[in-house]
Design an enzyme around this catalytic site. Structure first.
Site, PDB file in Angstrom:
ATOM      1  N   CYS A  99    -106.956 -12.991 -10.983  1.00  0.00           N
ATOM      2  CA  CYS A  99    -106.848 -11.364 -10.984  1.00  0.00           C
ATOM      3  C   CYS A  99    -108.113 -10.698 -10.906  1.00  0.00           C
ATOM      4  O   CYS A  99    -108.755 -10.481 -10.091  1.00  0.00           O
ATOM      5  CB  CYS A  99    -105.741 -11.252 -12.092  1.00  0.00           C
ATOM      6  N   HIS A 186    -101.111 -14.880 -11.297  1.00  0.00           N
ATOM      7  CA  HIS A 186    -101.566 -15.819 -12.801  1.00  0.00           C
ATOM      8  C   HIS A 186    -100.997 -17.139 -12.675  1.00  0.00           C
ATOM      9  O   HIS A 186     -99.908 -17.325 -13.070  1.00  0.00           O
ATOM     10  CB  HIS A 186    -101.335 -15.209 -14.005  1.00  0.00           C
ATOM     11  N   GLU A 188    -101.360 -19.491 -14.457  1.00  0.00           N
ATOM     12  CA  GLU A 188    -101.534 -20.237 -15.747  1.00  0.00           C
ATOM     13  C   GLU A 188    -100.033 -19.847 -16.547  1.00  0.00           C
ATOM     14  O   GLU A 188     -99.803 -20.466 -17.643  1.00  0.00           O
ATOM     15  CB  GLU A 188    -102.597 -19.754 -16.799  1.00  0.00           C
TER      16      GLU A 188
END
Ligand code: XMP
Length: 529
Positions: A99, A186, A188
């Site tokens: 990002c 993202h 994660e």
């Protein structure tokens, strides 16, 4: 480019020394997800460490096989936008920008970033183009989590677009030559489908870092490091019977044996006998010699007449330090104090906004080191909670000790609303033990993040036999959570609630009403005080 092997033959090896570069460094630009990136990399079996966004390239390079640039709440155009040292792009270490991290990389390396016409926020489709190695294992459109306003309009020279979002925006870029990659989404967060796979592809396949972290290797290395640091000196620590202090004590004991002096302070506001049972088991089964200090009277005297929760916390904190110091002094010549600091506390302290003022002093024995002039050892400070549990299992600590719910330092004092007296402590201990017992009987204890009973400062009318009663109210609270920062009340089955309520009212003298707390955090907190 699909199918081409990206891990150079010497990937993950330091060219100068020939030694393996096995660490992943995450530069933190202030994203709320930074710690998740660190966790996910650890889940790939690789050691990860979070450093501040402006860490020096020499610090970043040490033993590092991959760099990840985190997201950020800042816009790359903002006046105070955090920027890394441009030297990091010259280290020859592979890099993944997530990002904001991708935008920062793009801007510095000569690509084009613009404020974006529309924001992309929440779940989005992601289409990996001509499938790159980074996306090996993904099929079709993947559902990913986005959260950005700025967007990459043009990748830097030498980079290709590797994927787009469903509405056609650039969502991934990469240069195989430099092994630099960017993701607009993202990987994660759990809402990103196959996010972990993308990180695994990056860490293992592209950067060539093998899985090498295991609880056994952690124990072996840490035991050696503690022996080296401590030598023949003595170490003191506070042992509460909670997961962190138990694992820490057993680990240090493994390293230095009876030169470790754990002190268990009974402050009179602990759970019913459970804590003592844990301490007994640590003593007999794991061979720890523990100094058990009965300070119940002292704490209760100081708490007499106090109703304000913050005052209660302060009294318990101060008194704890006094008792601990007195005991430590009796031991004589001590050089080290061990604390069970965990990695989330460390991450918090390197926050972009500077050392965080919000670090919870209750995670440590606040103030002890300066007071006592002791050197600090924190053997768990690179671990997340789930890793602490794995290390505990490796050390032979019982699963039910490792699975205990978190318990606040000020204990039952912040669960007894109003004044804390020996009588009220006894009522709450009984009610709490029954509530927990029923959760265990129903096989729910391990599904619940934290559960306990609370004693209210009001009485209600009831009827028992033919008699009118005017007694206390107990509230049972149980929550689901990941880290205690947010929490949802646990949907306790009705039959379990029924058994808890019936047993508490029948078995605990002085209670004639039981309520179940159905509030989530926020806006409520987990504890009542
Ligand atoms: P709250 O009530 O803030 O709790 O939602 C979040 C987590 O922190 C624990 N907690 C404390 N732990 N000392 C502690 O050691 C404290 O003063 C304290 N206050 C809350 C709480 O039990 C929950 O796990």
């Amino acid at each position: 480019m699909s199918g081409q092997s990206l891990a150079a033959p010497n990937a993950g090896v330091d060219e100068m020394t020939g030694s393996r570069r096995t660490r992943v460094v995450i530069l933190d630009f202030g994203s709320q997800y930074t710690h998740l990136i660190a966790r996910r990399v650890r889940e790939c079996g690789v050691y990860s460490e979070v450093l501040r966004f402006d860490a020096a390239p020499s610090e970043i390079a040490e033993g590092t096989g991959a760099i990840i640039l985190s997201g950020s709440p800042f816009s790359i155009y903002g006046e105070d936008a955090p920027k890394p040292d441009p030297g990091i792009y010259e280290l020859g270490i592979p890099m993944l920008g997530i990002c904001y991290g991708m935008q920062a990389m793009t801007e510095t390396l000569g690509g084009k970033v613009s404020p974006g016409t529309t924001r992309e926020y929440g779940p989005m489709g992601f289409e990996p183009g001509d499938k790159h190695r980074l996306f090996e294992g993904l099929s079709g459109t993947a559902k990913v989590w986005m959260s950005h306003g700025d967007e990459v309009m043009e990748p830097p020279a030498g980079f290709e677009v590797l994927g787009r979002s469903a509405d056609g925006k650039i969502a991934s870029i990469g240069s195989d030559e430099r092994r630099f990659f960017g993701l607009q989404f993202h990987p994660e967060v759990v809402h990103t489908e196959h996010g972990k796979l993308v990180l695994e592809n990056y860490v293992h396949e592209i950067c060539g870092i093998p899985s090498n972290w295991s609880p056994a290797s952690f124990v072996e290395e840490t035991v050696a490091a503690i022996r080296k640091q401590v030598g023949d000196s003595k170490v003191v620590c506070a042992l509460s019977g909670g997961v962190d202090s138990s694992v820490m004590s057993v680990l240090i004991h493994r390293a230095i044996g009876d030169n470790l002096f754990p002190i268990f302070v009974d402050n009179g506001v602990l759970r019913k006998s459970e804590d003592h049972e844990v301490i007994e088991r640590l003593k007999t089964r794991l061979g720890l010699s523990i100094d058990i200090v009965d300070a119940r009277g002292r704490f209760l005297d100081r708490l007499a007449g106090v109703e304000d929760p913050e005052k209660k916390r302060k009294i318990i904190g101060t008194e704890f330090i006094r008792v601990f110091e007195e005991e430590a002094k009796k031991l004589g010549d001590i050089k080290f104090l061990a604390q069970g600091t965990l990695y989330p506390d460390v991450i918090e302290s390197i926050s972009v906004k500077g050392p965080s003022a919000t670090i919870k002093s209750h995670h440590n024995v606040g103030g002890l080191p300066e007071h006592m002039d002791l050197e600090l050892i924190e053997p768990l400070k690179t671990l997340f909670k789930d890793e602490v549990r794995k290390v505990g299992a490796e050390l032979g600590i019982d699963p039910d000790i490792l699975g205990r719910h978190p318990f606040p330092g000020p204990g039952l004092a912040v669960r007894i609303l109003g004044e804390v007296t020996a009588e009220r402590v006894a009522i709450l201990q009984e009610a709490d033990a029954i509530a927990i017992d029923e959760m265990r009987n129903a096989g729910l204890y391990n599904d619940i993040w934290q559960a306990f009973a609370v004693l209210l400062p009001i009485k209600t009318v009831g009827v028992m036999g033919d008699e009118r009663t005017y007694e206390n109210v107990v509230v049972v609270r149980a929550v689901d959570s990941l880290d205690g920062m947010t929490a949802h009340w646990f949907p306790m089955p009705h039959e379990v609630l029924e058994r808890m309520s019936a047993r508490i009212i029948n078995e605990v003298r002085g209670v004639n009403r039981v309520c179940y707390d159905i509030s989530s955090k926020p806006p409520s907190t987990i504890e009542w005080e």
